[in-house]
Write an enzyme that holds these catalytic residues in place. Structure first.
Site, PDB file in Angstrom:
ATOM      1  N   SER A 130       0.827  -1.214   0.000  1.00 40.83           N
ATOM      2  CA  SER A 130       0.000   0.000   0.000  1.00 40.83           C
ATOM      3  C   SER A 130       0.865   1.270   0.000  1.00 40.83           C
ATOM      4  O   SER A 130       0.581   2.210  -0.746  1.00 40.83           O
ATOM      5  CB  SER A 130      -0.976  -0.003   1.178  1.00 40.83           C
ATOM      6  OG  SER A 130      -0.286  -0.219   2.373  1.00 40.83           O
ATOM      7  N   ASP A 149       5.988   3.025   6.867  1.00 38.78           N
ATOM      8  CA  ASP A 149       5.990   2.480   5.506  1.00 38.78           C
ATOM      9  C   ASP A 149       6.213   3.538   4.422  1.00 38.78           C
ATOM     10  O   ASP A 149       7.089   3.370   3.569  1.00 38.78           O
ATOM     11  CB  ASP A 149       4.717   1.670   5.260  1.00 38.78           C
ATOM     12  CG  ASP A 149       4.617   0.481   6.204  1.00 38.78           C
ATOM     13  OD1 ASP A 149       5.637   0.128   6.827  1.00 38.78           O
ATOM     14  OD2 ASP A 149       3.529  -0.088   6.339  1.00 38.78           O
TER      15      ASP A 149
HETATM   16  C1  GLA Z   1       2.088  -2.373   9.498  1.00 39.85           C
HETATM   17  C2  GLA Z   1       1.883  -0.858   9.526  1.00 39.85           C
HETATM   18  C3  GLA Z   1       3.174  -0.153   9.920  1.00 39.85           C
HETATM   19  C4  GLA Z   1       3.756  -0.752  11.206  1.00 39.85           C
HETATM   20  C5  GLA Z   1       3.855  -2.267  11.084  1.00 39.85           C
HETATM   21  C6  GLA Z   1       4.295  -2.938  12.372  1.00 39.85           C
HETATM   22  O1  GLA Z   1       2.937  -2.721   8.453  1.00 39.85           O
HETATM   23  O2  GLA Z   1       1.475  -0.385   8.261  1.00 39.85           O
HETATM   24  O3  GLA Z   1       2.921   1.235  10.060  1.00 39.85           O
HETATM   25  O4  GLA Z   1       2.980  -0.381  12.310  1.00 39.85           O
HETATM   26  O5  GLA Z   1       2.616  -2.842  10.721  1.00 39.85           O
HETATM   27  O6  GLA Z   1       5.618  -2.613  12.684  1.00 39.85           O
END
Ligand code: GLA
Length: 419
Positions: free
Chosen positions: A159, A203
């Protein structure tokens, strides 16, 4: 995206001195070939050649699990698997989004963009486009085709890859002149405010600020960051995909976010200066954890100990001790399994099998958990055998092969010219 396609790339890179340039040249050639095919799909879809082609990576997170929304440090790395984009500007105000990997497509006018998400894949890029339009930064209409070679819903951040990539592509096509941080912000707002995911900042930062061959060190309390070196000649990042996809992973993730927030609310009474759970010292948790419901105490214990581990891992990396970094990854996984309770038997099996291999320095689940992938830091010299052993152990227990492959580092979103 299929794991067969991923596995076509060689597991074993050439000899050390040639490694970087040869592996990089192979990957660039593969990427150009894939985008050439993507351009043909665009032509079939829209009846003309695309004006430009782009790539945006996914990411693995090596340390700092579930710390971003708790204000802690994280250490992700962009990977050389991601989202493909083919795009052509239009002379009218129409926007058309289609995908080679998802069904359903979007056709809308720039001045009539939906205010509500549709619950479809195109919500992610639409959320980015809407913000540019709302700020008066949209150019004319566009045709865009999305695709890629990143497993979706596997914890590799498909995403953020599509959102940051869309910001990059529209920035280029419309000549907006955004900074990397502005693109990250558009991606984050799209996910949080339009798609409706309570995601942390890791991310989009990992994708948007990637530098090839380096980990991103991001302090999620104040968004300060730097890039840390890692010896890619000797060590490689590998991913093992359990192929488990939990429908309820999103709500389970949101539940963890809420639990961590509640644990913080209760603990901050004993620590008035604390702004986020990351600020709670271990001594305060030791003294007051019995006042918390047992589940919340476990969540807080994970966060507090993961912050310490992540700083220790950083220290190890700075002195070139990749084995010590890897040991922190194994500890992180144990904490995710026992305290944060986001693992799954399939992920534990992959990590246990990795731990049994002398070539593996460290392994842990990556992303939110509840399924998806395990990331491993592995010595290149023994990587091929190690990955085979991990796949075999998983197969013996679950009766099917996981997807396993080495993933290279990536430099972030960019245009790909076919040459
Ligand atoms: C998902 C969320 C991230 C983070 C991870 C856990 O990927 O999108 O922002 O919180 O989980 O580290």
């Amino acid at each position: 995206m299929s794991w067969n396609a991923i596995l076509r790339s060689p597991m074993h890179a050439p000899r050390k001195s040639q490694l970087d340039s040869a592996a990089e040249a192979t990957r660039q050639a593969e990427l150009r070939a894939a985008l050439e095919r993507h351009a043909l799909h665009f032509e079939e879809q829209f009846g003309r050649r695309p004006q430009a082609l782009f790539f945006s990576p996914g990411r693995v997170n090596l340390m700092g699990a579930h710390l971003d929304y708790n204000g802690g440090p994280v250490a992700p790395m962009a990977i050389d698997r991601g989202t493909f984009f083919a795009v052509a500007a239009r002379s009218d105000r129409l926007v058309r989004f289609a995908s080679t990997s998802e069904s359903g497509w979007l056709e809308t006018r720039l001045d009539r963009l939906a205010h509500q998400r549709a619950g479809r894949w195109f919500d992610y890029p639409l959320g980015v486009l809407r913000q540019l339009a709302a700020r008066g930064r949209a150019g004319g209409g566009v045709d865009m085709l999305f695709g890629g070679d990143l497993p979706v819903g596997a914890g590799l951040s498909s995403s953020a890859s599509i959102c940051v990539g869309t910001a990059y592509v529209l920035d280029q096509v419309w000549g907006v002149g955004l900074t990397a941080l502005q693109r990250v912000e558009l991606a984050l707002n799209s996910e949080r405010e339009f798609v409706g995911v309570r995601c942390g900042i890791m991310d989009p930062f990992a994708v948007g600020l990637a530098q090839s061959g380096r980990l991103l060190w991001l302090d999620c309390k104040d968004s300060s960051y730097e890039h840390l070196p890692i010896d890619h000649e000797r060590y490689a990042v590998a991913v093992a995909d359990s192929l488990v996809r939990r429908e309820l992973a999103q709500s389970a993730f949101n539940q963890r976010v809420a639990e961590a927030a509640e644990a913080f609310e209760r603990l901050r009474a004993h620590c008035p200066d604390a702004q986020v759970l990351r600020d709670i010292p271990a001594a305060v948790l030791d003294a007051h954890e019995r006042e918390l419901p047992a589940e919340l105490a476990r969540r807080a214990r994970h966060v507090v100990s993961e912050v310490e581990r992540t700083f220790a891992a950083r220290q190890a990396l700075m002195v070139g001790d990749v084995r010590a970094f890897g040991a922190r990854m194994f500890e992180s996984h144990r904490s995710l399994r026992e305290l944060y309770e986001v693992s799954a038997p399939e992920l534990d099996c992959l990590v246990d099998a990795a731990a049994a291999s002398s070539a593996v320095c460290g392994a842990r689940l990556t992303g939110a958990g509840f399924g998806g992938c395990v990331v491993m830091l592995v010595e290149r010299a023994g990587a091929e055998h190690a990955l085979e052993d991990v796949a075999r152990a998983f197969d013996e227990r679950f009766g099917r092969r996981p997807g396993v492959a080495l993933f290279g580092p990536d430099a972030g979103p960019r245009e790909i010219t076919l040459g």
